[in-house]
Scaffold this motif. Structure first.
Motif: not given
Length: 242
Positions: A70-71, A82-85, A95-96
């Motif tokens: 769910g990212l 690379v960012l994951s929210h 979106a945290p």
């Protein structure tokens, strides 16, 4: 062969840089200057703030969606991260930020990662140029392993500007801004490494037959149709074969 624009959706976001299809069927579009992502449907555009980005200069050039976790997974070209929210659905305002990690390719930041797609639990990355290529990145890794790429793909594309997975066909789509083309690839992993074979090369043209300009992303909708994102026009364009 040609793929012709046959339907358009407006995207109310400046400096659009990539697109991915969400499980709901909506498109999520990111910008390299806005800390918000646009959720685009035929009914219009809503927004979700991506926590932890710099206002006015987000730097995002690529995005995909990790449905298993769910990212929203994106790439900040300026910082080479690379960012994951965490994505809470189309009605979530924020979106945290779940995590970020370094991921570097090549020697030039402005020729870096322009496309992301999930490859199992790994990331498949399309690097724009210098070097132009595809790379597989293991979870939590800070570097990728180069994919053995069919020369027909690099011959057709002067750069890589977007990447998407087509789950119905089991293939991957790469687009080129400079060449106004789409290449369909079969990507397979084996004990000796990962390879990508070219299954088709398509010119991208508008309704009058002129090459599409500033193709910055590609996505596949729930019906299996292919779409591209045009940066200058702020639109998503559905394609049909001809």
């Amino acid at each position: 062969m040609r793929l012709v624009a046959d339907h358009r959706l407006s995207v109310d976001l400046d400096e659009t840089s990539d697109v991915v299809t969400l499980p709901s069927g909506a498109f999520l579009v990111v910008s390299d200057t806005d800390a918000r992502a646009a959720i685009v449907t035929p009914d219009g555009t809503t927004f979700v703030e991506l926590e932890g980005l710099r206002a006015g200069e987000s730097g995002l050039e690529a995005v995909t969606f990790d449905a298993a976790r769910g990212l929203i997974v994106s790439y900040d070209e300026e910082r080479r991260e690379v960012l994951s929210h965490h994505y809470g659905g189309e009605h979530a305002a924020v979106a945290p930020l779940e995590g970020r990690r370094e991921l570097r390719f090549g020697k030039r930041k402005n020729k870096g990662v322009e496309g992301l797609a999930m490859f199992g639990d790994k990331l498949l990355c399309a690097n724009e140029d210098k070097p132009r290529g595809l790379y597989v990145v293991e979870p939590s890794a800070d570097e990728g392993v180069e994919v053995e790429l069919d020369p027909a793909a690099t011959d057709a594309c002067d750069d890589f500007s977007g990447l998407a997975h087509d789950p119905r066909r089991g293939t991957y789509l790469v687009v080129s801004d400079e060449s106004a083309r789409l290449v369909e690839l079969s990507v397979e992993a084996s004990a000796s490494g990962t390879s990508a074979r070219c299954r088709g090369v398509f010119d991208l043209v508008d309704e009058q037959g002129a090459p599409l300009e500033r193709v910055e992303g590609v996505a596949v909708d729930l019906d299996g149709a292919w779409w591209v994102l045009l940066e200058n026009e702020h639109v998503l364009v559905r394609l049909r074969g001809e």
